[in-house]
Design a protein around this motif. Structure first.
Motif, PDB file in Angstrom:
ATOM      1  N   ASP A  62    -122.743  28.117  -7.472  1.00 34.99           N
ATOM      2  CA  ASP A  62    -122.382  26.876  -8.166  1.00 34.99           C
ATOM      3  C   ASP A  62    -120.888  26.584  -8.067  1.00 34.99           C
ATOM      4  OD1 ASP A  62    -124.956  26.316  -9.049  1.00 34.99           O
ATOM      5  OD2 ASP A  62    -124.741  27.591 -10.816  1.00 34.99           O
ATOM      6  N   TYR A  66    -118.978  23.384  -6.642  1.00 38.77           N
ATOM      7  CA  TYR A  66    -118.120  22.626  -7.562  1.00 38.77           C
ATOM      8  C   TYR A  66    -116.756  22.359  -6.937  1.00 38.77           C
ATOM      9  CZ  TYR A  66    -114.707  22.468 -11.426  1.00 38.77           C
ATOM     10  OH  TYR A  66    -113.657  22.164 -12.252  1.00 38.77           O
ATOM     11  N   SER A 106    -120.451  17.690  -8.857  1.00 33.79           N
ATOM     12  CA  SER A 106    -119.473  18.706  -9.237  1.00 33.79           C
ATOM     13  C   SER A 106    -119.642  19.116 -10.689  1.00 33.79           C
ATOM     14  CB  SER A 106    -118.060  18.169  -8.992  1.00 33.79           C
ATOM     15  OG  SER A 106    -117.080  19.087  -9.420  1.00 33.79           O
ATOM     16  N   ALA A 109    -122.829  21.169 -11.131  1.00 40.12           N
ATOM     17  CA  ALA A 109    -122.686  22.565 -10.711  1.00 40.12           C
ATOM     18  C   ALA A 109    -121.907  23.370 -11.740  1.00 40.12           C
ATOM     19  CB  ALA A 109    -121.987  22.629  -9.354  1.00 40.12           C
ATOM     20  N   LEU A 110    -120.852  22.764 -12.300  1.00 42.90           N
ATOM     21  CA  LEU A 110    -120.051  23.468 -13.303  1.00 42.90           C
ATOM     22  C   LEU A 110    -120.862  23.742 -14.559  1.00 42.90           C
ATOM     23  CD1 LEU A 110    -117.382  24.607 -14.327  1.00 42.90           C
ATOM     24  CD2 LEU A 110    -116.731  22.281 -15.009  1.00 42.90           C
ATOM     25  N   THR A 191    -108.350  23.156  -8.347  1.00 39.31           N
ATOM     26  CA  THR A 191    -109.321  24.238  -8.148  1.00 39.31           C
ATOM     27  C   THR A 191    -108.714  25.385  -7.339  1.00 39.31           C
ATOM     28  OG1 THR A 191    -110.188  22.959  -6.279  1.00 39.31           O
ATOM     29  CG2 THR A 191    -111.359  22.794  -8.369  1.00 39.31           C
TER      30      THR A 191
END
Length: 355
Positions: A62, A66, A106, A109-110, A191
């Motif tokens: 994930d 993300y 995104s 997934a987070l 990120t």
């Protein structure tokens, strides 16, 4: 035997001669020599019971997903704002919708990695400037409403466009898109800071170049996404894709060579295969954009290659970090090198003071 820091001296296996032990020659009275046994063979260094010194991150697939989709969202918002301001409505629509889809993916997934949506909301209860996760959560939370408002004018039905509310949405789309574009670079880059702020050796040692790699990759992917739209307006997308790909390739090359030992996981095992595939797709997509970018089929194929290359880059860097955490060598050897360098520097300073 063990020493502080959970380090262990382990006896290396050595070939034994007849009689057991290692033999060596030594002098005796009268100049003669006789064989002696070396009772303690040379030792080799490993970690405590061979276990990792740094615990590998519990993150799963994930998180690299993300990272990738967040970069696509940020780059697409920049492209959409430029297309809007230069009167390229079709490119603007593709980029805005792409930014929204990437943003939703995104965040999905987070939240899936967190386990419950409420945990994401809990992170908004405080703001910690020293925490990349906290800062990133607030950046995404500030970016999302403006990106959503910008794309609303592209998705609303015709009947709503004729109403006063529809007119208001149309009027605010451009300012909202500009604000989203201002926040977008931080969404694409934070990120990298999130990864490099950990104790994972490969991620931490990549901190000098990783933000540049991620920003270049985000631009490459966003440009590739823009090339999936009509070719006649995709000129800015092609330029963005090529520029981003070149930045990504150069920065990634410099990063791997500057890291030394901790850069090895980027070229070995699963991570190495992912990074090689990423480079191949990025190069192919860049060449295809330059040669075939003005043709519909060539532009689409090149854009998809750039998107895939950007995604594999995130997965490759993620897997390299996990591999470096599992192998104690990537933690211990750099630590000892830093201690030795510090000792040499202190000794040189003492010599200067004495002189």
């Amino acid at each position: 035997m063990t020493v502080p820091g959970h380090q262990e001296l382990r006896v290396a296996e050595a070939p034994m001669k007849r009689g057991g032990g290692l033999r060596r020659k030594s002098k005796v009275a009268g100049g003669k020599r006789r064989d002696e046994h070396q009772m303690v063979p040379d030792a080799t260094f490993t970690s405590y019971y061979g276990r990792p010194v740094v615990k590998a991150s519990p993150w799963k697939a994930d998180i690299p997903a993300y990272l990738f989709m967040g970069g696509v969202a940020g780059g697409s918002s920049l492209l959409a704002a430029g297309a809007d301001l230069t009167d390229r409505p079709e490119l603007c629509r593709v980029a805005r919708v792409g930014a929204l889809m990437a943003l939703v993916g995104s965040l999905g997934a987070l939240v899936h990695d967190l386990g419950r949506p409420s945990r994401f909301m809990h992170m908004l209860r405080v703001f910690k400037p020293t925490s990349p996760m906290s800062v990133g959560t607030w950046l995404v939370s500030a970016y999302a409403p403006f990106a959503g408002l910008a794309v609303a004018s592209e998705l609303m039905p015709t009947w709503l466009r004729r109403t006063r509310l529809g007119g208001l949405i149309d009027a605010t789309a451009t300012p909202a898109g500009v604000v989203a574009a201002v926040i977008a670079p931080t969404v694409a880059a934070y990120t990298a800071v999130l990864l490099s702020d950990t104790a994972t050796p490969t991620w931490h040692d990549a901190r000098g170049q990783l933000p540049t790699v991620f920003v270049g990759s985000a631009a490459s992917a966003a440009g590739g996404l823009g090339m999936l739209g009509p070719v006649r307006e995709a000129g800015p997308a092609r330029r963005m894709a090529v520029g981003g790909a070149l930045v990504e390739l150069v920065a990634a090359h410099r990063m791997e060579h500057a890291m030394g030992l901790t850069g090895e996981p980027l070229s070995e095992g699963t991570a190495g295969r992912l990074m090689q595939a990423s480079r191949a797709l990025t190069v192919a997509g860049t060449v295809g954009t330059l040669v075939l970018g003005r043709r519909r089929t060539g532009a689409a194929a090149s854009g998809l290659a750039l998107l895939a290359g950007s995604a594999l880059l995130r997965f490759g860097i993620f897997e390299a970090g996990q591999a470096s955490a599992r192998d104690p060598r990537f933690t211990i050897v750099p630590q000892r090198e830093r201690l030795d360098a510090r000792a040499r520097q202190e000794a040189a300073t003492r010599d200067v003071l004495r002189g």
